[in-house]
Design a protein around this motif. Structure first.
Motif, PDB file in Angstrom:
ATOM      1  N   SER A  61       1.265  15.402  23.577  1.00 25.29           N
ATOM      2  CA  SER A  61       2.249  16.478  23.482  1.00 25.29           C
ATOM      3  C   SER A  61       2.251  17.403  24.697  1.00 25.29           C
ATOM      4  CB  SER A  61       2.016  17.302  22.210  1.00 25.29           C
ATOM      5  OG  SER A  61       0.734  17.917  22.223  1.00 25.29           O
ATOM      6  N   GLU A  62       1.160  17.439  25.467  1.00 28.87           N
ATOM      7  CA  GLU A  62       1.089  18.307  26.642  1.00 28.87           C
ATOM      8  C   GLU A  62       1.652  17.648  27.891  1.00 28.87           C
ATOM      9  OE1 GLU A  62       0.234  21.485  26.759  1.00 28.87           O
ATOM     10  OE2 GLU A  62      -0.052  21.481  24.592  1.00 28.87           O
ATOM     11  N   ILE A  63       2.029  16.376  27.798  1.00 26.43           N
ATOM     12  CA  ILE A  63       2.604  15.662  28.936  1.00 26.43           C
ATOM     13  C   ILE A  63       4.115  15.811  28.864  1.00 26.43           C
ATOM     14  CG2 ILE A  63       2.800  13.455  30.128  1.00 26.43           C
ATOM     15  CD1 ILE A  63       0.197  12.635  28.657  1.00 26.43           C
ATOM     16  N   SER A  64       4.709  16.325  29.940  1.00 26.47           N
ATOM     17  CA  SER A  64       6.134  16.643  29.909  1.00 26.47           C
ATOM     18  C   SER A  64       6.940  15.983  31.020  1.00 26.47           C
ATOM     19  CB  SER A  64       6.337  18.165  30.007  1.00 26.47           C
ATOM     20  OG  SER A  64       5.643  18.837  28.992  1.00 26.47           O
ATOM     21  N   ARG A  65       6.296  15.616  32.118  1.00 22.65           N
ATOM     22  CA  ARG A  65       7.036  15.102  33.270  1.00 22.65           C
ATOM     23  C   ARG A  65       6.371  13.867  33.860  1.00 22.65           C
ATOM     24  NH1 ARG A  65      10.837  18.173  36.164  1.00 22.65           N
ATOM     25  NH2 ARG A  65      11.236  20.240  35.320  1.00 22.65           N
ATOM     26  N   ALA A  66       7.202  12.994  34.398  1.00 25.98           N
ATOM     27  CA  ALA A  66       6.683  11.902  35.207  1.00 25.98           C
ATOM     28  C   ALA A  66       5.961  12.482  36.411  1.00 25.98           C
ATOM     29  CB  ALA A  66       7.827  11.004  35.665  1.00 25.98           C
ATOM     30  N   GLY A  67       4.835  11.891  36.790  1.00 28.70           N
ATOM     31  CA  GLY A  67       4.085  12.368  37.944  1.00 28.70           C
ATOM     32  C   GLY A  67       2.933  13.284  37.604  1.00 28.70           C
ATOM     33  N   GLN A  68       2.782  13.661  36.326  1.00 29.17           N
ATOM     34  CA  GLN A  68       1.591  14.414  35.944  1.00 29.17           C
ATOM     35  C   GLN A  68       0.392  13.462  35.900  1.00 29.17           C
ATOM     36  OE1 GLN A  68       3.540  16.534  32.385  1.00 29.17           O
ATOM     37  NE2 GLN A  68       2.118  18.073  33.172  1.00 29.17           N
ATOM     38  N   PHE A  69      -0.802  14.026  35.722  1.00 27.43           N
ATOM     39  CA  PHE A  69      -1.992  13.185  35.702  1.00 27.43           C
ATOM     40  C   PHE A  69      -2.978  13.670  34.652  1.00 27.43           C
ATOM     41  CE2 PHE A  69      -2.992  16.592  38.633  1.00 27.43           C
ATOM     42  CZ  PHE A  69      -4.342  16.842  38.480  1.00 27.43           C
ATOM     43  N   VAL A  70      -3.977  12.840  34.394  1.00 29.35           N
ATOM     44  CA  VAL A  70      -5.072  13.194  33.499  1.00 29.35           C
ATOM     45  C   VAL A  70      -6.370  13.136  34.293  1.00 29.35           C
ATOM     46  CG1 VAL A  70      -3.913  12.401  31.402  1.00 29.35           C
ATOM     47  CG2 VAL A  70      -5.305  10.786  32.720  1.00 29.35           C
ATOM     48  N   ASN A  71      -7.401  13.791  33.788  1.00 26.57           N
ATOM     49  CA  ASN A  71      -8.705  13.813  34.449  1.00 26.57           C
ATOM     50  C   ASN A  71      -9.746  13.340  33.435  1.00 26.57           C
ATOM     51  OD1 ASN A  71      -9.913  14.225  36.904  1.00 26.57           O
ATOM     52  ND2 ASN A  71     -10.166  16.424  36.706  1.00 26.57           N
ATOM     53  N   LEU A  72     -10.299  12.167  33.685  1.00 31.82           N
ATOM     54  CA  LEU A  72     -11.156  11.495  32.718  1.00 31.82           C
ATOM     55  C   LEU A  72     -12.632  11.764  32.976  1.00 31.82           C
ATOM     56  CD1 LEU A  72      -9.452   7.966  32.753  1.00 31.82           C
ATOM     57  CD2 LEU A  72      -8.843   9.953  31.366  1.00 31.82           C
ATOM     58  N   ALA A  73     -13.371  12.071  31.924  1.00 30.90           N
ATOM     59  CA  ALA A  73     -14.824  12.203  32.025  1.00 30.90           C
ATOM     60  C   ALA A  73     -15.459  10.819  31.884  1.00 30.90           C
ATOM     61  CB  ALA A  73     -15.344  13.139  30.936  1.00 30.90           C
ATOM     62  N   ILE A  74     -16.280  10.454  32.871  1.00 32.80           N
ATOM     63  CA  ILE A  74     -16.985   9.176  32.844  1.00 32.80           C
ATOM     64  C   ILE A  74     -18.460   9.454  32.590  1.00 32.80           C
ATOM     65  CG2 ILE A  74     -17.486   7.046  34.092  1.00 32.80           C
ATOM     66  CD1 ILE A  74     -14.510   7.489  33.565  1.00 32.80           C
ATOM     67  N   GLU A  75     -19.030   8.807  31.607  1.00 26.82           N
ATOM     68  CA  GLU A  75     -20.416   9.062  31.226  1.00 26.82           C
ATOM     69  C   GLU A  75     -21.359   8.872  32.422  1.00 26.82           C
ATOM     70  OE1 GLU A  75     -23.718   7.660  27.872  1.00 26.82           O
ATOM     71  OE2 GLU A  75     -21.701   6.808  27.869  1.00 26.82           O
ATOM     72  N   GLY A  76     -22.202   9.890  32.667  1.00 30.53           N
ATOM     73  CA  GLY A  76     -23.171   9.818  33.753  1.00 30.53           C
ATOM     74  C   GLY A  76     -22.641  10.250  35.099  1.00 30.53           C
ATOM     75  N   LYS A  77     -21.355  10.598  35.185  1.00 31.38           N
ATOM     76  CA  LYS A  77     -20.746  11.020  36.445  1.00 31.38           C
ATOM     77  C   LYS A  77     -20.421  12.513  36.363  1.00 31.38           C
ATOM     78  CE  LYS A  77     -20.784   6.908  38.255  1.00 31.38           C
ATOM     79  NZ  LYS A  77     -21.603   6.281  37.202  1.00 31.38           N
ATOM     80  N   TYR A  78     -20.780  13.259  37.410  1.00 32.63           N
ATOM     81  CA  TYR A  78     -20.598  14.707  37.399  1.00 32.63           C
ATOM     82  C   TYR A  78     -19.123  15.087  37.429  1.00 32.63           C
ATOM     83  CZ  TYR A  78     -20.849  19.595  38.881  1.00 32.63           C
ATOM     84  OH  TYR A  78     -20.680  20.949  38.969  1.00 32.63           O
ATOM     85  N   LEU A  79     -18.350  14.428  38.299  1.00 36.18           N
ATOM     86  CA  LEU A  79     -16.927  14.750  38.434  1.00 36.18           C
ATOM     87  C   LEU A  79     -16.072  13.816  37.592  1.00 36.18           C
ATOM     88  CD1 LEU A  79     -16.612  15.383  42.278  1.00 36.18           C
ATOM     89  CD2 LEU A  79     -16.843  17.089  40.456  1.00 36.18           C
ATOM     90  N   ARG A  80     -15.003  14.366  37.048  1.00 37.17           N
ATOM     91  CA  ARG A  80     -14.027  13.554  36.349  1.00 37.17           C
ATOM     92  C   ARG A  80     -13.215  12.717  37.340  1.00 37.17           C
ATOM     93  NH1 ARG A  80     -12.460  15.461  31.021  1.00 37.17           N
ATOM     94  NH2 ARG A  80     -13.832  17.168  30.350  1.00 37.17           N
ATOM     95  N   ARG A  81     -12.493  11.741  36.821  1.00 37.11           N
ATOM     96  CA  ARG A  81     -11.645  10.878  37.655  1.00 37.11           C
ATOM     97  C   ARG A  81     -10.176  11.186  37.378  1.00 37.11           C
ATOM     98  NH1 ARG A  81     -16.759  10.468  38.955  1.00 37.11           N
ATOM     99  NH2 ARG A  81     -17.199   8.721  40.358  1.00 37.11           N
TER     100      ARG A  81
END
Length: 252
Positions: free
Chosen positions: A34-54
């Motif tokens: 529901s928070e996605i409204s436009r083409a070209g937006q992105f998500v930031n994924l948490a990967i187990e054991g990794k400090y930064l999201r992708r």
């Protein structure tokens, strides 16, 4: 374009994770979109054991379903490629401003380079809903990298394929595809590696906008690590972008 959208932490669940080429994967997830409204937006994924999201561009979405395309380029994306159906991923969603889908245009061209082809699918759908049939040009290094042809054909668009080495489609870059096909667009949307976007902005004499790719820390504007210089001021790719108008950018 300023980011009007909030970033929301949510959990998505992997439905499928399919390998498309030697390095490119398509992941389909279920969860709150529901928070996605436009083409070209992105998500930031948490990967187990990794400090930064992708940060991953959204390829397509509908109510309760999210599709991502990603290349395996490091340890984080390698772990993504090994995720099986049922895997839950902590995700920041609704990130970025996205493309301006309401431009007064008649003949747009959508330019995707490599994994930057991904957000062009949803953008093409949005334009079709307005009665606009865009031309889609997808650029790759070689035929072994080519992906998403069938996705565009499924919505009635035959994409123009360009490869740097000429092993598939037009030999050259996406700008060569425009010339080769004798196209006369009035606007462009582009996403891909920085050298491609620089060439597009410097080489095309009509307006448009580009989605920039960058390493990110937080993904929502707090850390400032993805700042770029524009004609107005320094701006954050994650928060003020990732989409910028051609005339905003300063290329060095």
């Amino acid at each position: 374009m300023m980011n009007k959208y909030r970033n929301i932490e949510t959990i998505y669940t992997v439905v499928s994770n399919e390998q498309l080429t030697h390095k490119t994967y398509r992941m389909v997830l279920t969860g709150d979109t529901s928070e996605i409204s436009r083409a070209g937006q992105f998500v930031n994924l948490a990967i187990e054991g990794k400090y930064l999201r992708r940060p991953i561009s959204i390829c397509d979405y509908s109510e309760g379903s999210l599709t991502l395309l990603y290349d395996v380029v490091g340890k984080g994306t390698k772990e993504m490629s090994e995720m099986t159906p049922g895997t839950e991923i902590n995700t920041l969603t609704g990130l970025g401003n996205g493309f301006n889908e309401d431009e007064d245009i008649k003949n747009p061209v959508l330019l995707g380079g490599g994994i930057g082809c991904a957000p062009m699918l949803n953008l093409a759908r949005k334009l079709q809903k307005r009665g606009i049939e865009p031309t889609v040009i997808l650029g790759f290094n070689t035929k072994d990298d080519v992906a998403m042809e069938e996705d565009f054909r499924a919505i009635g668009i035959e994409p123009v394929i360009c490869t740097v080495d000429g092993t598939c489609g037009v030999k050259g870059f996406v700008t060569d595809g425009i010339r080769e096909k004798g196209l006369k667009p009035d606007y462009f949307y582009a996403c891909g590696p920085m050298p491609m976007l620089r060439a597009v902005c410097n080489g095309l004499d009509f307006p448009g906008e580009v989605s920039l790719e960058s390493r990110m820390g937080c993904g929502f504007g707090a850390c400032m690590c993805c700042s770029i210089e524009t004609k107005d001021a320094a701006k954050r790719i994650c928060k003020d972008g990732p989409v910028f108008r051609k005339e905003e950018l300063i290329w060095k």
